[in-house]
Design an enzyme around this catalytic site. Sequence first.
Site, PDB file in Angstrom:
ATOM      1  N   HIS A  45       0.837  -1.200   0.000  1.00 21.07           N
ATOM      2  CA  HIS A  45       0.000   0.000   0.000  1.00 21.07           C
ATOM      3  C   HIS A  45       0.862   1.235   0.000  1.00 21.07           C
ATOM      4  O   HIS A  45       0.510   2.254   0.587  1.00 21.07           O
ATOM      5  CB  HIS A  45      -0.902   0.031   1.229  1.00 21.07           C
ATOM      6  CG  HIS A  45      -1.828  -1.113   1.284  1.00 21.07           C
ATOM      7  ND1 HIS A  45      -1.532  -2.266   1.946  1.00 21.07           N
ATOM      8  CD2 HIS A  45      -3.034  -1.297   0.712  1.00 21.07           C
ATOM      9  CE1 HIS A  45      -2.538  -3.105   1.800  1.00 21.07           C
ATOM     10  NE2 HIS A  45      -3.452  -2.549   1.051  1.00 21.07           N
ATOM     11  N   HIS A  67      -6.370   7.906   4.331  1.00 22.35           N
ATOM     12  CA  HIS A  67      -7.323   8.300   5.372  1.00 22.35           C
ATOM     13  C   HIS A  67      -8.220   9.456   4.912  1.00 22.35           C
ATOM     14  O   HIS A  67      -9.418   9.454   5.195  1.00 22.35           O
ATOM     15  CB  HIS A  67      -6.585   8.670   6.658  1.00 22.35           C
ATOM     16  CG  HIS A  67      -7.513   8.896   7.796  1.00 22.35           C
ATOM     17  ND1 HIS A  67      -8.326   7.900   8.289  1.00 22.35           N
ATOM     18  CD2 HIS A  67      -7.815  10.010   8.528  1.00 22.35           C
ATOM     19  CE1 HIS A  67      -9.066   8.392   9.273  1.00 22.35           C
ATOM     20  NE2 HIS A  67      -8.777   9.668   9.427  1.00 22.35           N
ATOM     21  N   THR A  70     -10.647   0.631   7.735  1.00 22.47           N
ATOM     22  CA  THR A  70     -10.751   0.615   9.193  1.00 22.47           C
ATOM     23  C   THR A  70     -11.631   1.757   9.682  1.00 22.47           C
ATOM     24  O   THR A  70     -12.556   1.560  10.473  1.00 22.47           O
ATOM     25  CB  THR A  70      -9.355   0.797   9.821  1.00 22.47           C
ATOM     26  OG1 THR A  70      -8.434  -0.036   9.147  1.00 22.47           O
ATOM     27  CG2 THR A  70      -9.368   0.474  11.297  1.00 22.47           C
ATOM     28  N   ALA A  86      -3.476   9.772  12.123  1.00 23.48           N
ATOM     29  CA  ALA A  86      -4.424  10.401  11.195  1.00 23.48           C
ATOM     30  C   ALA A  86      -5.862  10.314  11.713  1.00 23.48           C
ATOM     31  O   ALA A  86      -6.614  11.301  11.685  1.00 23.48           O
ATOM     32  CB  ALA A  86      -4.308   9.736   9.827  1.00 23.48           C
TER      33      ALA A  86
HETATM   34  N1  ADP Z   1      -7.706  -1.243  15.921  1.00 25.36           N
HETATM   35  C1  ADP Z   1      -8.025   0.035  15.799  1.00 25.36           C
HETATM   36  N2  ADP Z   1      -8.869   0.613  16.673  1.00 25.36           N
HETATM   37  C2  ADP Z   1      -9.205   1.915  16.565  1.00 25.36           C
HETATM   38  N3  ADP Z   1      -8.751   2.705  15.589  1.00 25.36           N
HETATM   39  C3  ADP Z   1      -7.931   2.175  14.675  1.00 25.36           C
HETATM   40  C4  ADP Z   1      -7.514   0.832  14.712  1.00 25.36           C
HETATM   41  N4  ADP Z   1      -6.678   0.602  13.665  1.00 25.36           N
HETATM   42  C5  ADP Z   1      -6.595   1.785  13.012  1.00 25.36           C
HETATM   43  N5  ADP Z   1      -7.340   2.704  13.606  1.00 25.36           N
HETATM   44  C6  ADP Z   1      -7.564   4.092  13.205  1.00 25.36           C
HETATM   45  O1  ADP Z   1      -7.850   4.105  11.817  1.00 25.36           O
HETATM   46  C7  ADP Z   1      -7.064   5.093  11.201  1.00 25.36           C
HETATM   47  C8  ADP Z   1      -6.783   4.680   9.776  1.00 25.36           C
HETATM   48  O2  ADP Z   1      -7.939   4.836   9.042  1.00 25.36           O
HETATM   49  P1  ADP Z   1      -7.952   4.628   7.469  1.00 25.36           P
HETATM   50  O3  ADP Z   1      -6.641   5.074   6.905  1.00 25.36           O
HETATM   51  O4  ADP Z   1      -9.144   5.292   6.946  1.00 25.36           O
HETATM   52  O5  ADP Z   1      -8.136   3.091   7.355  1.00 25.36           O
HETATM   53  P2  ADP Z   1      -7.168   1.997   6.713  1.00 25.36           P
HETATM   54  O6  ADP Z   1      -5.979   1.882   7.639  1.00 25.36           O
HETATM   55  O7  ADP Z   1      -8.028   0.795   6.705  1.00 25.36           O
HETATM   56  O8  ADP Z   1      -6.791   2.483   5.361  1.00 25.36           O
HETATM   57  C9  ADP Z   1      -5.820   5.182  12.027  1.00 25.36           C
HETATM   58  O9  ADP Z   1      -5.217   6.435  11.886  1.00 25.36           O
HETATM   59  C10 ADP Z   1      -6.333   4.933  13.436  1.00 25.36           C
HETATM   60  O10 ADP Z   1      -6.759   6.113  14.059  1.00 25.36           O
HETATM   61  O1  LIG Z   2      -6.026  -2.474   0.414  1.00 24.07           O
HETATM   62  C1  LIG Z   2      -6.309  -2.961   1.497  1.00 24.07           C
HETATM   63  C2  LIG Z   2      -6.690  -2.087   2.601  1.00 24.07           C
HETATM   64  O2  LIG Z   2      -6.855  -2.595   3.887  1.00 24.07           O
HETATM   65  P1  LIG Z   2      -7.308  -1.565   5.065  1.00 24.07           P
HETATM   66  O3  LIG Z   2      -7.000  -2.199   6.360  1.00 24.07           O
HETATM   67  O4  LIG Z   2      -8.749  -1.269   4.882  1.00 24.07           O
HETATM   68  O5  LIG Z   2      -6.507  -0.288   4.867  1.00 24.07           O
HETATM   69  C3  LIG Z   2      -6.331  -4.407   1.724  1.00 24.07           C
HETATM   70  O6  LIG Z   2      -7.650  -4.777   1.566  1.00 24.07           O
HETATM   71  C4  LIG Z   2      -5.452  -5.139   0.773  1.00 24.07           C
HETATM   72  O7  LIG Z   2      -5.605  -6.476   0.985  1.00 24.07           O
END
Ligand code: ADP
Ligand SMILES: O=C(COP(=O)(O)O)[C@@H](O)CO
Length: 581
Positions: A217, A405, A448, A561
Site C-alpha cells: 500500500h 485516510h 478501518t 491520522a
Molecule cells: N484497531 C483500531 N482501533 C481503533 N482505531 C484504529 C484501529 N486501527 C486503526 N485505527 C484508526 O484508523 C485510522 C486509519 O484509518 P484509514 O486510513 O481510513 O483506514 P485503513 O488503515 O483501513 O486504510 C488510524 O489512523 C487509526 O486512528
Molecule cells: O487495500 C487494502 C486495505 O486494507 P485496510 O485495512 O482497509 O486499509 C487491503 O484490503 C489489501 O488487501
Amino acid sequence: MTRLFNDPAVFADEALEGFAAAHRDRVRPVTGGVVRAGATPAGQVAVVIGGGSGHYPAFSGLVGRGLAHGAAVGNVFASPSAGRIRSVARAAHGGAGVLLMYGNYAGDVLHFGQAAERLAADGIESRTFAVTDDISSAAPGESAKRRGIAGDLPVFKAAAAAAEQGLALDEVLAVAERANARTRSFGIAFSGCTLPGADHPLFTVPEARMAVGLGIHGEPGIGEEALPTADEAARLLVTTLLGELPEGIGRPEGQRAAVILNGLGSVKYEELFVVYRKVAELLGEAGVDIVEPEVGELVTSFDMAGVSLTLTWLDDDLERLWRAPADTPAYRKGSFAAPGAPGVGNVPAAEYTEHTEGIVLPEASEDSRRAAATVLTVLHTVAGTIDTHAEELGRIDAVAGDGDHGIGMQRGSTAARRAAVDAHAQGAGAGTVLARAADAWADEAGGTSGALWGTILRALGTALGDQDAPTAPRVADGVAQASAGVRRLGGAEVGDKTMVDVLVPFADTLTAATATGSPLTAAWDRAATAAETAAAATAGLLPRRGRARPHAEKSLGTPDAGAHSLALIARAVHGVLLDHH
Ligand SMILES: Nc1ncnc2c1ncn2[C@@H]1O[C@H](COP(=O)(O)OP(=O)(O)O)[C@@H](O)[C@H]1O
Ligand SMILES: O=C(COP(=O)(O)O)[C@@H](O)CO
C-alpha cells in the site's frame, strides 16, 4: 503516477466496471464485486476473497474456476465494506458455506468479520481467514500480526482448489491454515506509488537506494540500502526467506517450494526474469526443488517499482493443490477435464441485492424530527470539514500508513450526509437519521475508519432514538457508547496511537461535564479541547495497531491520522452547537 482517471473518488468503481465488461465470459459483476460467470456448483464450498483496489490482479482478477468463486472489491487501498462482502458471498454461495479470505489488514479483518456475522444471520455458514505471509511486518513470535502480500495467491489457490475437490468448509479452512503457515514473502522497492489524483507518491526512495521490507500500500519499507544489482537483489530476497523457514521445515535442502517473484506494478517483466534467473540458481544451490514458479504481476501496489519473493513450502497435498488447474482472467494454468466451461456450472450465478426501498421508517416524535435537522447540519459540517482537510489527512496517514485516510473519510462522510438528507426528507427522527448515516459511511468508505465511524454514528443514533428530544446526558451517553463500541470492535486501547486516544478523553470529558449539569454546548467545548490536546499528543506515541505499526519510528513526531480527524470533527461540531444554541 496514475495518469488516466476521471474522478479519483470513483476510480475503483470504474476500474471494476471495465474489468467486468472485459471479462464477462468469466466473471459477473454483482453488488460489491464480481463472482464467477457460472454459479458455484451445489454442495461446493465458495471461496470469496477480497480487499482494496490498487492491487490488480488481486482480487477480482483471481476469480474463476480453480481459484476464487467471488471477490469483494473495496476502494483504493481500503477494504470492502461488510455489506459488499456479504453481497458477493451471497451471490457466490453454493449451499456448502463460504470461506472468506483476505490479507491481514485492520479494515479487512473488521469488515470480513462483520460480514461473517451478517451471513450467519442470513443462515449462511462462513469462516474467515487472513493471510499473514509478509515476514517484514512483524517478528516471527508475532506472526499473527503479519500482513498479507503476494502470499495471498498460493494460500487462496490452495483453499480454492481444495473446495473444487469437494472438501467441506472446515477442511478447506484447514488447508488455508496449512498453506499460510508454510508461506513467507519478503519485498523491496525502488520508488513509491501515487494514488489516482495525487500529485506526489506516498513515499519516495532516494536515488540509488532501495527500501527493504515494503508493503503493498505504498507503506515505506522498514530499512533502506544501496540500490543492488539484480543478482544482489535476488540474493537478499532468497537469503532472507531461507533465514526464516516455517516450523517443521528443518533445512531447505530436499524441500519443494512454490516460488512467486512478484512485480509490484512498474518493474518490467524482463527485469523480473533477470532477477528470477538468480533466484532459481540460489534456491537450486540450497537444494530446493522449485515447483511451477510464477514470475509476473500477481499482487501489485499501483505503480510501485518493487518486487517481492514468496515461497510456499509444499507437502504432497499442497503440491497437488498448487499444481491444480486454474482459469481466471489473470491467472491460468493447466486445463480442466471439461474444457470450455467458463466459471463452472451452467446456470448463471444469481445476484443478491439488498432492497432498501420501501422499508418503513420508524415513527418519530416532533421533538426528534427537530433534533434530526440539527443532526443533518452536523453531518453537513462533518463532511465539509473532512473535505477541507482531506489532503492533510492523507499526508499524515502517508507518513507511516497507506495515505488513504483523507479519501476514506471523504467517501464515508459524504455518503453519510447523503443518506441523512434522504432519511430526514422522509421525516425520520434523529436516531434513524444517524443509523442510516452510519450504514452509508461504513458501506461507502470500507477500510478501518469506515467500520469505526459506522460504529460511532450507530451508537449515537441508538442513544438519541426517535422519540425524546436529546438531552446533554443522553448525547454524552451516546458518545460513551461509541467509545466503548470502537474499543470493542477494533481492540485498541489508549496509548496504541489510534483514534481511541482521542475518543476516550473526549467521551470522558463530555460525560463528566454533563454530569455536573453543564449545558451541552459548553460541555462539548471542553470535550473538543480535550480531543485536540489528545490528538496532538499522539505525535509522541509509537503505533501498536493498524497500518502504521511496522513503521513505528517513522511515525514518531506525527499525530495519528484517525485521531486528528476525530479531533477536527469534534471541534467543528461544537461550531454547529453554538449556532443552534
Ligand atoms: N484497531 C483500531 N482501533 C481503533 N482505531 C484504529 C484501529 N486501527 C486503526 N485505527 C484508526 O484508523 C485510522 C486509519 O484509518 P484509514 O486510513 O481510513 O483506514 P485503513 O488503515 O483501513 O486504510 C488510524 O489512523 C487509526 O486512528
Ligand atoms: O487495500 C487494502 C486495505 O486494507 P485496510 O485495512 O482497509 O486499509 C487491503 O484490503 C489489501 O488487501
